[in-house]
Design an enzyme around this catalytic site. Sequence first.
Site, PDB file in Angstrom:
ATOM      1  N   SER A 238      42.058  31.204  44.157  1.00 24.78           N
ATOM      2  CA  SER A 238      42.268  32.600  44.537  1.00 24.78           C
ATOM      3  C   SER A 238      41.239  33.783  45.589  1.00 24.78           C
ATOM      4  O   SER A 238      40.154  32.798  44.996  1.00 24.78           O
ATOM      5  CB  SER A 238      43.266  33.599  43.326  1.00 24.78           C
ATOM      6  OG  SER A 238      41.814  33.955  42.735  1.00 24.78           O
ATOM      7  N   LYS A 239      41.195  34.657  45.566  1.00 18.16           N
ATOM      8  CA  LYS A 239      40.537  34.880  46.659  1.00 18.16           C
ATOM      9  C   LYS A 239      38.840  35.652  45.678  1.00 18.16           C
ATOM     10  O   LYS A 239      37.512  36.151  46.120  1.00 18.16           O
ATOM     11  CB  LYS A 239      41.111  36.663  47.212  1.00 18.16           C
ATOM     12  CG  LYS A 239      41.278  36.463  48.388  1.00 18.16           C
ATOM     13  CD  LYS A 239      42.035  37.515  49.263  1.00 18.16           C
ATOM     14  CE  LYS A 239      43.111  37.577  50.296  1.00 18.16           C
ATOM     15  NZ  LYS A 239      43.278  38.675  50.779  1.00 18.16           N
ATOM     16  N   ARG A 240      39.530  35.676  44.239  1.00 19.05           N
ATOM     17  CA  ARG A 240      37.830  35.876  43.629  1.00 19.05           C
ATOM     18  C   ARG A 240      37.058  35.145  43.228  1.00 19.05           C
ATOM     19  O   ARG A 240      36.254  35.258  42.713  1.00 19.05           O
ATOM     20  CB  ARG A 240      38.878  36.657  42.067  1.00 19.05           C
ATOM     21  CG  ARG A 240      39.557  34.752  40.774  1.00 19.05           C
ATOM     22  CD  ARG A 240      39.560  35.988  40.171  1.00 19.05           C
ATOM     23  NE  ARG A 240      41.012  34.904  39.399  1.00 19.05           N
ATOM     24  CZ  ARG A 240      40.055  33.717  38.507  1.00 19.05           C
ATOM     25  NH1 ARG A 240      38.840  33.925  37.785  1.00 19.05           N
ATOM     26  NH2 ARG A 240      41.255  33.152  37.721  1.00 19.05           N
ATOM     27  N   HIS A 241      37.387  33.468  43.660  1.00 18.19           N
ATOM     28  CA  HIS A 241      36.708  32.617  43.473  1.00 18.19           C
ATOM     29  C   HIS A 241      35.668  32.175  44.629  1.00 18.19           C
ATOM     30  O   HIS A 241      34.740  31.922  44.794  1.00 18.19           O
ATOM     31  CB  HIS A 241      37.552  31.228  43.435  1.00 18.19           C
ATOM     32  CG  HIS A 241      38.602  31.079  41.965  1.00 18.19           C
ATOM     33  ND1 HIS A 241      39.481  31.152  42.165  1.00 18.19           N
ATOM     34  CD2 HIS A 241      37.429  31.090  40.851  1.00 18.19           C
ATOM     35  CE1 HIS A 241      40.167  30.794  41.061  1.00 18.19           C
ATOM     36  NE2 HIS A 241      38.923  31.161  40.183  1.00 18.19           N
ATOM     37  N   GLY A 242      35.702  33.559  45.335  1.00 14.27           N
ATOM     38  CA  GLY A 242      35.295  33.370  47.055  1.00 14.27           C
ATOM     39  C   GLY A 242      36.066  32.997  48.029  1.00 14.27           C
ATOM     40  O   GLY A 242      37.469  33.504  47.783  1.00 14.27           O
TER      41      GLY A 242
END
Length: 467
Positions: A238-242
Site C-alpha cells: 500500500s501507499k504506506r510502504h512508499g
Amino acid sequence: MTVRTRFAPSPTGYLHIGGARTALYSWLYAHRHHGVFVLRIEDTDLERSTTESVNAILEAMDFLGLSYDEGPFYQTKRFDRYREVLKQMLAQGHAYYCTCSKEELAERRAAQEARKEKPRYDRRCRNRPAPADVSRAVIRFKNPLDGDVVVNDAVKGRVTFANDELDDLIIARADGTPTYNFTVVVDDMDMNITHVIRGDDHLTNTPRQINILRALDAPLPVYAHIPMILGEDGARLSKRHGAVSVMQYHDDGYLPEALLNYLVRLGWSHGDQEIFSREEMTGLFDIEDIHRAAASINPKKLLWLNQHYLKTLPVADVAQRLRPFLVARGVDPEHGPQVDAVVELQRERAKTLVEMAELSRFFFVDEIEVTEPKARAILATAPQPALQAATGALEALADWNAAAIHDRLTAVATEYALPFGKLAQPIRVAVAGSTVSPPIDTTLSLLGRTRTLQRLRAALAFRAPTT
C-alpha cells in the site's frame, strides 16, 4: 498456435507496480514465443473509470516500453457484442432472467446466515419462464449444479472447485450493462487469448469464467495466477510502504530499465542472476518458473539496480533523461557545461536522476547560496591566506584543465603546510554550495574558469569582517 496474451487494467486510478509486473510478464511471454500482446481497457465501471486514469495507464506503459501489438481495446465500445452474446446464451438456455429484488435477496441472505449456511442465490428464477417485462430483471448465468471445475494453473498447479459451491452469478445488470466476469470471457474468446497471466486475487473468478467459456463452446486459455506483491513488513502493498505508482517511480528518478529488472525478479528468477537486459528477460522468461510464494518489495535493491543502470547505460542516453529533471529544478541545461560531461562525473555518485540533478544543479546556475550549517562553518574557519592564494593561482592558470588545477592547488597546500583536503574542502563548499562534490580538480575544470573564480571571490567576501 500463436501465443496471445493480454493486459487488462481497469482505469480507476494509476498503474501500480503489481499491475506493471503483470503487464511485464504478459509482454515477455508473448514476445518470447513471437506472439501477440494485447492491451484491453476494462472500463465498464462507469462510475469509477476516468479518462485521466486511462491516460495514466498509457503513459506508464509507454515509460516502461511495454508496447502492445493490438489495442488498446475499450470494453465500453463493445456493448453491442456483449448484448449479442447475452441474447445467444438466453436462447440456448445457458442464462436466465432473475426478477428477485435487492430487498428479497438481502432477506434470504440474512436467513441463510442465521442458519449458518453459505450465503448464495437460491436459484428460484432459474427454471421460470422469462418475465413479460424484463426491464427490471438481471441476467444470471446458469452454472452447472454438479461436478468440478479443474484449473490446471501454470503457477498454482491443479486447483479444483466444486460447482455446487459456485453461484449463478449475474452477467448483466438490470440496466443492461454487463458484469466483469462476463465481459472478460467474451473478450478473451473474441480476442483469441491463449494465456491469461494475472494476479492470484482473480483465481476464484476462474472457475466461473471457465464455465461460461464452456457454455459458449470456446477454447480455454492457459491460466497463470501470480502471487501478490507484499510490503517489506509482509503486509499487503500500500501507499504506506512508499511509492506504488509506476509514474511516481518515474518522478522519483528511476530508470525504466531498472524498474523492469526489479519487477521481473519480484516472483521470477533464473539461477542467481540479478541483472537482466530486456533481451535476456525475453529469452529466459517462462510462466512455469514464476514462484508460488508472494514476493516482498526491497527498495534498497531497486536503488542498487537503478545506480547500476545509471553507471552502465550510454552517457548520452542518461544525459537526455537527466535534462527534464534539471529543468524541473529551475536549471537551463544549455547554460553550463555539456550535460554528458556532468553525467560522466556524477554517475558513480548518484542513485537516481533526481539525486543526480540535485547534485549537479550548481554547474548550471550563475550564483549559489551556502545554506547548510556545516558548509557555512567550513567557510567561516577556512584558512584565509591559503584560500586567497589558491584563488590567485587559479586566476593565473593558462590552461584550464583538471591536471593543471590539481597541480596548482597541491602547490598552494604545500606552501601553506596544509593537507590537501583542508584546502580542497572550503573550495568545494565555495563552488558547489555543499560539502559533497566530485573530485575538486574535475569539478572546477567542468564548472569553468569564470564561475569558479566568481564563487571563490564570494567565499573570500564571506570571510571578510564587517565594518
